[in-house]
Design a protein around this motif. Structure first.
Motif, PDB file in Angstrom:
ATOM      1  N   LEU A 120      59.559  33.969  39.238  1.00 41.35           N
ATOM      2  CA  LEU A 120      60.794  33.254  38.950  1.00 41.35           C
ATOM      3  C   LEU A 120      60.511  31.888  38.328  1.00 41.35           C
ATOM      4  O   LEU A 120      61.215  31.460  37.406  1.00 41.35           O
ATOM      5  CB  LEU A 120      61.634  33.104  40.210  1.00 41.35           C
ATOM      6  CG  LEU A 120      63.016  32.492  40.034  1.00 41.35           C
ATOM      7  CD1 LEU A 120      63.846  33.265  39.014  1.00 41.35           C
ATOM      8  CD2 LEU A 120      63.735  32.432  41.371  1.00 41.35           C
ATOM      9  N   GLU A 135      59.754  32.491  34.750  1.00 39.71           N
ATOM     10  CA  GLU A 135      60.985  32.843  34.038  1.00 39.71           C
ATOM     11  C   GLU A 135      61.837  31.604  33.783  1.00 39.71           C
ATOM     12  O   GLU A 135      62.397  31.429  32.699  1.00 39.71           O
ATOM     13  CB  GLU A 135      61.756  33.862  34.861  1.00 39.71           C
ATOM     14  CG  GLU A 135      62.972  34.432  34.164  1.00 39.71           C
ATOM     15  CD  GLU A 135      63.632  35.499  35.003  1.00 39.71           C
ATOM     16  OE1 GLU A 135      64.824  35.311  35.333  1.00 39.71           O
ATOM     17  OE2 GLU A 135      62.974  36.500  35.337  1.00 39.71           O
ATOM     18  N   ASP A 144      68.791  32.031  29.841  1.00 40.73           N
ATOM     19  CA  ASP A 144      68.402  32.669  31.096  1.00 40.73           C
ATOM     20  C   ASP A 144      68.278  34.178  30.930  1.00 40.73           C
ATOM     21  O   ASP A 144      67.305  34.783  31.384  1.00 40.73           O
ATOM     22  CB  ASP A 144      69.413  32.345  32.200  1.00 40.73           C
ATOM     23  CG  ASP A 144      69.433  30.868  32.553  1.00 40.73           C
ATOM     24  OD1 ASP A 144      68.362  30.224  32.533  1.00 40.73           O
ATOM     25  OD2 ASP A 144      70.528  30.351  32.838  1.00 40.73           O
ATOM     26  N   ARG A 177      64.824  36.466  31.055  1.00 41.15           N
ATOM     27  CA  ARG A 177      64.710  37.647  31.919  1.00 41.15           C
ATOM     28  C   ARG A 177      64.262  38.853  31.108  1.00 41.15           C
ATOM     29  O   ARG A 177      63.395  39.619  31.509  1.00 41.15           O
ATOM     30  CB  ARG A 177      66.054  37.941  32.588  1.00 41.15           C
ATOM     31  CG  ARG A 177      66.042  37.802  34.067  1.00 41.15           C
ATOM     32  CD  ARG A 177      67.345  38.186  34.751  1.00 41.15           C
ATOM     33  NE  ARG A 177      68.579  38.042  33.999  1.00 41.15           N
ATOM     34  CZ  ARG A 177      69.254  36.896  33.874  1.00 41.15           C
ATOM     35  NH1 ARG A 177      68.829  35.790  34.441  1.00 41.15           N
ATOM     36  NH2 ARG A 177      70.375  36.872  33.183  1.00 41.15           N
ATOM     37  N   TYR A 178      64.865  39.030  29.934  1.00 41.13           N
ATOM     38  CA  TYR A 178      64.520  40.148  29.054  1.00 41.13           C
ATOM     39  C   TYR A 178      63.034  40.105  28.670  1.00 41.13           C
ATOM     40  O   TYR A 178      62.326  41.109  28.780  1.00 41.13           O
ATOM     41  CB  TYR A 178      65.400  40.100  27.799  1.00 41.13           C
ATOM     42  CG  TYR A 178      64.998  41.086  26.731  1.00 41.13           C
ATOM     43  CD1 TYR A 178      65.300  42.431  26.864  1.00 41.13           C
ATOM     44  CD2 TYR A 178      64.315  40.663  25.597  1.00 41.13           C
ATOM     45  CE1 TYR A 178      64.935  43.337  25.885  1.00 41.13           C
ATOM     46  CE2 TYR A 178      63.950  41.564  24.618  1.00 41.13           C
ATOM     47  CZ  TYR A 178      64.255  42.899  24.764  1.00 41.13           C
ATOM     48  OH  TYR A 178      63.879  43.785  23.802  1.00 41.13           O
ATOM     49  N   VAL A 195      60.894  40.970  31.669  1.00 40.07           N
ATOM     50  CA  VAL A 195      60.962  42.397  32.010  1.00 40.07           C
ATOM     51  C   VAL A 195      60.075  43.209  31.065  1.00 40.07           C
ATOM     52  O   VAL A 195      59.329  44.089  31.501  1.00 40.07           O
ATOM     53  CB  VAL A 195      62.423  42.900  31.984  1.00 40.07           C
ATOM     54  CG1 VAL A 195      62.495  44.419  31.989  1.00 40.07           C
ATOM     55  CG2 VAL A 195      63.187  42.334  33.166  1.00 40.07           C
TER      56      VAL A 195
END
Length: 93
Positions: A23, A26, A49, A53-54, A57
């Motif tokens: 986190l 990120e 944000d 995250r994309y 991932v």
């Protein structure tokens, strides 16, 4: 990463540490992407944000596939698709 997150040992401290670390990375990426929006390198309507995250991932998924034996060509193909999906500031013009 997957094993550590699934590990319940030490009262979940390992999983919590890994989740917190992920986190933090990120959030740092989201801050940098927000700056890119401010500087016009990304479209003004980009959600930093969600984009962070994309990216995480895709990166984490590629790491899992690499650990599972995926070859470099397959990993690069995934990254190529992900890069085409990124918003571009020049696409607004």
């Amino acid at each position: 990463m997957q094993g550590g997150l699934a590990e319940g040992g030490e009262g979940g401290r390992i999983a919590a540490f890994l989740a917190d670390s992920r986190l933090a990375g990120e959030r740092a990426l989201a801050r940098r992407l927000a700056r890119a929006v401010e500087e016009g390198d990304l479209p003004a309507d980009t959600d930093p944000d969600a984009l962070a995250r994309y990216v995480m991932v895709v990166s984490e998924g590629n790491a899992v596939h690499a650990a599972g034996g995926a070859n470099r060509e397959a990993l690069h193909a995934t990254v190529d698709i992900a890069l085409r999906a990124l918003p571009r500031a020049d696409a607004e013009a």
